[in-house]
Every structure is written in C-alpha cells, then in structure tokens.
Motif scaffolding. Sequence first.
Motif, mmCIF file in Angstrom:
data_model
loop_
_atom_site.group_PDB
_atom_site.id
_atom_site.type_symbol
_atom_site.label_atom_id
_atom_site.label_comp_id
_atom_site.label_asym_id
_atom_site.label_seq_id
_atom_site.Cartn_x
_atom_site.Cartn_y
_atom_site.Cartn_z
ATOM 1 N N ASP A 1 73.415 22.547 -71.096
ATOM 2 C CA ASP A 1 73.526 23.868 -70.461
ATOM 3 C C ASP A 1 74.844 24.545 -70.826
ATOM 4 O OD1 ASP A 1 71.063 23.591 -69.112
ATOM 5 O OD2 ASP A 1 72.019 22.408 -67.538
ATOM 6 N N ARG A 2 75.927 23.774 -70.803
ATOM 7 C CA ARG A 2 77.226 24.342 -71.168
ATOM 8 C C ARG A 2 77.241 24.778 -72.629
ATOM 9 N NH1 ARG A 2 81.759 22.883 -67.760
ATOM 10 N NH2 ARG A 2 80.978 21.975 -65.843
ATOM 11 N N PHE A 3 76.703 23.930 -73.489
ATOM 12 C CA PHE A 3 76.682 24.269 -74.916
ATOM 13 C C PHE A 3 75.894 25.545 -75.159
ATOM 14 C CE2 PHE A 3 74.322 24.132 -78.918
ATOM 15 C CZ PHE A 3 75.356 24.082 -79.839
ATOM 16 N N ASN A 4 74.705 25.646 -74.551
ATOM 17 C CA ASN A 4 73.865 26.828 -74.766
ATOM 18 C C ASN A 4 74.531 28.095 -74.233
ATOM 19 O OD1 ASN A 4 71.817 25.344 -75.988
ATOM 20 N ND2 ASN A 4 70.740 24.966 -74.058
ATOM 21 N N ALA A 5 75.209 27.991 -73.093
ATOM 22 C CA ALA A 5 75.867 29.169 -72.519
ATOM 23 C C ALA A 5 76.976 29.671 -73.437
ATOM 24 C CB ALA A 5 76.423 28.839 -71.133
ATOM 25 N N LEU A 6 77.803 28.762 -73.955
ATOM 26 C CA LEU A 6 78.892 29.153 -74.852
ATOM 27 C C LEU A 6 78.356 29.669 -76.179
ATOM 28 C CD1 LEU A 6 81.342 26.189 -74.161
ATOM 29 C CD2 LEU A 6 81.445 28.499 -73.216
ATOM 30 N N ARG B 1 98.606 23.774 -71.459
ATOM 31 C CA ARG B 1 98.543 25.222 -71.592
ATOM 32 C C ARG B 1 98.527 25.650 -73.051
ATOM 33 N NH1 ARG B 1 101.562 30.001 -71.241
ATOM 34 N NH2 ARG B 1 100.722 31.499 -69.743
ATOM 35 N N LEU B 2 97.796 26.734 -73.304
ATOM 36 C CA LEU B 2 97.703 27.284 -74.657
ATOM 37 C C LEU B 2 99.044 27.848 -75.101
ATOM 38 C CD1 LEU B 2 95.414 27.965 -76.791
ATOM 39 C CD2 LEU B 2 95.390 30.252 -75.787
ATOM 40 N N ASN B 3 99.371 27.665 -76.403
ATOM 41 C CA ASN B 3 100.539 28.305 -77.005
ATOM 42 C C ASN B 3 100.188 28.707 -78.427
ATOM 43 O OD1 ASN B 3 101.453 26.042 -78.939
ATOM 44 N ND2 ASN B 3 101.377 24.989 -76.958
ATOM 45 N N GLU B 4 101.082 29.456 -79.081
ATOM 46 C CA GLU B 4 100.772 29.996 -80.404
ATOM 47 C C GLU B 4 100.481 28.912 -81.433
ATOM 48 O OE1 GLU B 4 102.824 33.254 -82.229
ATOM 49 O OE2 GLU B 4 103.738 33.843 -80.326
ATOM 50 N N LYS B 5 101.089 27.744 -81.276
ATOM 51 C CA LYS B 5 100.910 26.667 -82.253
ATOM 52 C C LYS B 5 99.649 25.839 -81.996
ATOM 53 C CE LYS B 5 104.774 27.672 -84.284
ATOM 54 N NZ LYS B 5 104.758 28.290 -85.637
ATOM 55 N N SER B 6 99.027 26.021 -80.834
ATOM 56 C CA SER B 6 97.870 25.184 -80.499
ATOM 57 C C SER B 6 96.562 25.969 -80.456
ATOM 58 C CB SER B 6 98.096 24.519 -79.130
ATOM 59 O OG SER B 6 98.167 25.488 -78.100
ATOM 60 N N VAL B 7 96.536 27.217 -80.961
ATOM 61 C CA VAL B 7 95.336 28.047 -80.906
ATOM 62 C C VAL B 7 94.336 27.596 -81.966
ATOM 63 C CG1 VAL B 7 94.409 30.379 -81.072
ATOM 64 C CG2 VAL B 7 96.653 30.011 -80.044
ATOM 65 N N MET B 8 93.125 27.333 -81.542
ATOM 66 C CA MET B 8 92.030 26.964 -82.435
ATOM 67 C C MET B 8 90.899 27.982 -82.268
ATOM 68 S SD MET B 8 93.013 23.975 -83.806
ATOM 69 C CE MET B 8 91.557 23.057 -84.299
ATOM 70 N N LEU B 9 90.044 28.085 -83.292
ATOM 71 C CA LEU B 9 88.873 28.954 -83.245
ATOM 72 C C LEU B 9 87.631 28.102 -83.469
ATOM 73 C CD1 LEU B 9 87.990 31.997 -83.036
ATOM 74 C CD2 LEU B 9 87.772 31.931 -85.525
ATOM 75 N N GLN B 10 86.708 28.146 -82.519
ATOM 76 C CA GLN B 10 85.445 27.418 -82.631
ATOM 77 C C GLN B 10 84.337 28.412 -82.913
ATOM 78 O OE1 GLN B 10 84.492 24.461 -79.616
ATOM 79 N NE2 GLN B 10 82.336 25.094 -79.648
ATOM 80 N N SER B 11 83.739 28.300 -84.084
ATOM 81 C CA SER B 11 82.663 29.211 -84.460
ATOM 82 C C SER B 11 81.328 28.685 -83.930
ATOM 83 C CB SER B 11 82.615 29.370 -85.978
ATOM 84 O OG SER B 11 81.696 30.362 -86.353
ATOM 85 N N SER B 12 80.265 29.442 -84.164
ATOM 86 C CA SER B 12 78.952 29.062 -83.650
ATOM 87 C C SER B 12 78.392 27.877 -84.431
ATOM 88 C CB SER B 12 77.987 30.245 -83.745
ATOM 89 O OG SER B 12 77.745 30.580 -85.105
ATOM 90 N N ALA B 13 77.421 27.214 -83.817
ATOM 91 C CA ALA B 13 76.766 26.087 -84.490
ATOM 92 C C ALA B 13 76.021 26.549 -85.732
ATOM 93 C CB ALA B 13 75.809 25.404 -83.520
ATOM 94 N N GLU B 14 75.547 27.786 -85.718
ATOM 95 C CA GLU B 14 74.815 28.314 -86.861
ATOM 96 C C GLU B 14 75.716 28.515 -88.076
ATOM 97 O OE1 GLU B 14 72.196 32.343 -87.966
ATOM 98 O OE2 GLU B 14 72.881 31.962 -85.917
ATOM 99 N N ASN B 15 76.955 28.957 -87.858
ATOM 100 C CA ASN B 15 77.854 29.248 -88.979
ATOM 101 C C ASN B 15 78.637 28.036 -89.452
ATOM 102 O OD1 ASN B 15 77.158 31.919 -89.263
ATOM 103 N ND2 ASN B 15 78.737 32.666 -87.873
#
Length: 618
Positions: free
Chosen positions: A214-219, A263-277
């Motif tokens: 459910d969490r995966f589908n919502a995100l 806590r998030l900081n400039e050095k720890s920012v990640m980007l998670q793309s969709s499962a399709e891409n």
Amino acid sequence: MAIEEEIKAEFGRSGFDLEDEEEILNKCLPFCINYSLNPSDLVSSWEVYYLNRQLNGSTVQSAEIDGFLTYLQNEQKEAIIKEETDIHTYSSRDVEMILNDDDISKDNAPGTPTDHQQVLSPAYDATSLTNGNVLSSGKSWKPTTAFSKRTNRLEVKFSINKMPNLEITKQEPSHDNDEDDIVRKVCPRPRCSLVVHGSGPRPDCRFMYDRTEDRFNALENQIKKHTRVYVASGLYEEPMDPTIASQRSIFTVGMICCDVEGRLNEKSVMLQSSAENSGGQRVRLELQQLSHFSVFPGQVVGIEGHNPSGHCLVASKMVDSIICSPGESENLNPAKKLAFDKENHPTDLPCKLRELSMVIAAGPFTTSDNLSFEPLAELLAYAKKRSPQLIILMGPFIDTEHPDIKKGTTERSYDEIFRIEILRRLEDYIECMGSAVRILLVPSIRDANHDFVFPQPAFDIKLPDLKPQIASLTNPGIFEANEVKVGCCTMDILKQLSGEEISRFSADVKPGDRMSRLVNHILKQQSFYPLYPPAESVPLDYSLAPEALQVPWVPDVLILPSDIKYFVKVLNDESEGNHMKCISVNPGRLTKGEGGGTFAELDFYESADTSNASIVGI
C-alpha cells in the motif's frame, strides 16, 4: 545597579527580550518590592509560567505580563497558606452548607480535597448545583479558575483587511440578561449551503492493516501523477532514468529522500525515481548550481540536470509545483474525482453565493487544570453575538494530552464527556440561534474518544433532530459552503514540515515568508500530508483511502491548526503560469496550558483579496 536594570539583565541572561521595556519593568518592580523577590526569582517564575502557558517566541509581551503577575500573586498566596496548617480549604459543598446555616459537626467536617477531585462544568454539576450556576440555597456560584481570572479577553491579535463592527478589544464581563438582549438584536444571516466531499474513510472502517504494498503504490502513484502533469503541460519532455550516466541534460521526476537516518541536509539529498523509469533506484542529487531551493523528504519534484558519472545527478533546474485550476485538476484524473455528499445540501434555502462568515477554533477546548470547558462556552457566547453562518471546531476535543485524561482521574467516560460537554453545548447554541447556523466538527488523532489513525473517519454523531446543522468531517476534510471551497486538516503538518525542510536562497532571490512557503508546499504537492517518512507520532495508514490525503484543487480557504504561532495569510503563487489565490488560516489553539489561546474569524467575500479575517485572543 537599579532594580529595573537588574530585572532587565536577568531577562537577557535567560534569553528573553522585552517588547515594551518601560511598561514591563514598571509592572514588575512593585512585585519585587511587595513580595521581597529578587530579580532572579522573578525571571525564574516567568520561565515556569512561559512553559506552562506554552508561549511562542522569546519576546516577553506586555499583554502576557498581567496574567503572569496574577499567577505570581497566587503562588505567593499558596505559599502562605501552606505555612498555616490549621487553614481549611473549602469546597463548593462547604460554601453551600455555610450559606444554608447548616451545622458542621466534627464527624461530618469536610477535609481538604484530594488531587483527583475535579471542578465540573457549572452547567452540569449535579452534586452541588440545582439549576445552572445557582446553589440549592438560591445564591449564584461560579468556580474560580486561572482561565476565569485572566485580564485580556477577546483581544484582536492580528487581522487582514478589517473586520466590520469588530469592537471587542476592551469588553467588560457580560451579564446574562445583557447577552439575551444582544442575541435578540442580532439579525440572523441566511443559512449557508453545504456540500461535503466524501472521500475519507468511513466511521466503521478497519485500520492497522497497512501493508508495504500500500505504501509503495501510494508513493508510486504520487510520482506518476506529477509526471503526467509535467508532460501534459508541454513544457517538459518525457522523464528519463536519472541513474544512467549521460553527458547531455535530461528531465526526470522523483521523490526527495535522505540517504542517512536523521535530518535532511544538502549532502544527504537523494532522488528516488519511479519504478517504471529506474526500478525505484535512488541517486544522489547535487543542488549547488541552483540559485534557490526548498526541499523536504517525500517531496515530488521535476529535475533538469545531467549525470556525468552515473552516481550523482547535478540539478540545473527544479520544478515542484503542479498547481492548476479546479477544472483542469478534475479533468486530469477523473477516476479519482471526489464524490459529493449532498445529504446536507439545502436546495430550498436562499443564500448569497461566494459569501460566507465563519468562526474557526482548534482544540484543546478546556484548560489543563480542569475539564470545565470554559473556553468553549466563552467561544459560543462570542458566536452568539457575531452570529456566523458556520462554526468550524477542530480537535482535539477530549485531548489525550490533558493531565486528567493521562492520569485517568476523571470519573466519566470519554464518550460521556464528549456528549455532555461538547454536543450538549452545541445543541443549546443551535436552540438559541435557530435553524440558520451550521457547525462542523473535525476530529484529531489526539481525541481520546476516536480512532487513532490518519486519515481519520468522521465522528459518528447521532443527533437526528439536528443532523442538518451539526455534522462531522473526515480528517483531513474538504467541503464547499456557499460555493466557497474549504480544506482543513488537524494534523500539525506545518510544525513537522518546519522541522524537516531545508532551503537556500541567493542574494538576488527574496526568500519570502517561511510560513507561506510551508503552506505552499502542501498546495504545490496537492497533498495534506506530503512528508515521507511520516513523523513517529503519526499513525499514517495508506490502506485507508489514500485519495483522502489529496488536495484536488486550490481551495479558497485552507485551515491548518498548528502549535506554531497563529497566522492568516493570502497566498498567491504565480510560478509556471499559476494565478490561484488562497487564504491560509492557522487559528492557533483555543487554550494554552491554564490560560486562553486564540481562534479565527473570517468573512469571505467573493475572493481572497476582498475578504476579512482576524485572530482573536480568548
């Protein structure tokens, strides 16, 4: 050194600034002299008062000093009473016996009340009262509480534009007969129409069945939704996999994540793309080339940039807004268009469209020293004089953080307290004001008599005679009254976002107001709770109607109660061709500790620019 200078220095050492230095010092000096207090003891007592009242900011305001000095005087009196062992503390029953000239024998002599005894609401205390606030002897009686002894009552704290006929800054205590006269003189406004959007969970829903799927589908659906909007705008190309090394600039859509715990900081920012891409893989996001940014975990953004090594995506542009007009928003995703609940929609009542008067208050509705619900009674008395078309009461109503609820010292059940102290007062208000008024209740996860889950079902209120006038929304909830679109949520998302957001602005970019920026995150993400992972205290359940968290269009009024300082702001976002305006309201809390808090009054006229709103201290 003069005593005034010592007091000022002690406040400074404790990290407090004085708003009106001369006035505050002139008020504090007599107390130091009369009660033989040194400046350090005075400031120490202020710190205790500051924490008990849950005041915001580090500035000592003149409006708070009178209440503080009253508190200090009571502390001194209590200290003197404790020294006298023979002094008896009388209860209301003792007073009644004395007024009736009853003999008090040694066998029946009352003792000092224990800590768990409560001062019940005067209107419903059957043990000591016979009718309202009248003793069996026929003499009037009212309980003395810290709330009833406050000095500043119904004071306008903040306003936008100007509230018409708002003469409440200096009010004397009203008499019952005077109040009845005022009510009779009020010209009732026409009853407003009401259309409730029914997208949230039902009162009998099952929860705690949240699965990883459910969490995966919502995100995943959130990322896909943003992708569709960006591509449909024609301004961006189809998104690509950001984890593949490429020397050319690409466009991609993904969710902001943190690569470490904490806590998030400039050095720890990640980007998670969709499962399709990208199969849901993450890549480090470099933000140094951006002139400004404001990001938080769970935020879905569009990124233009390049990934020369395959390990780091260097962003040259960030897009975080998908705001569009209401019609466009509904057409983009018709499958998830919210259904209207027209059960309470009065089609036979005349009303002026796009005009709506509201009083908005958020709990707790009683002070921390009792369960008398005096602030709620005073709020309803104020509403009788102002006669708004709609009263919005947002939880908690039976607060799990209240000391008596925590300790379990109350002898009544939570449902009984809610029925007697909340619903019965609302019924009396409607009986007094007539059929033209409406009241909406919005629950909170801090309500002891309701489900601990978010999104949250509405209260199951069974009042057949008043069903069209007293209703409950889901949390979060969306409704329309006189065609004014209103969204509300009792989750303190502003405070949680404030603790997780990171931002940077160059010298040539105006950062703007922080509170407006936090509210804009909710509108731009089209979600009442865009933060992921959620705060530890939030029982977020994605198996319960995840569409309930969506903000399908920009509302005319967005109500977000928070522990952060109250505000009313007109938001105007013109990025990416958006020209939508919204009034954002944080009414504050109706009570703070043992004292009064704030509520909001709003008169909406056609648009945000021509509407009036005020924050009123109770």
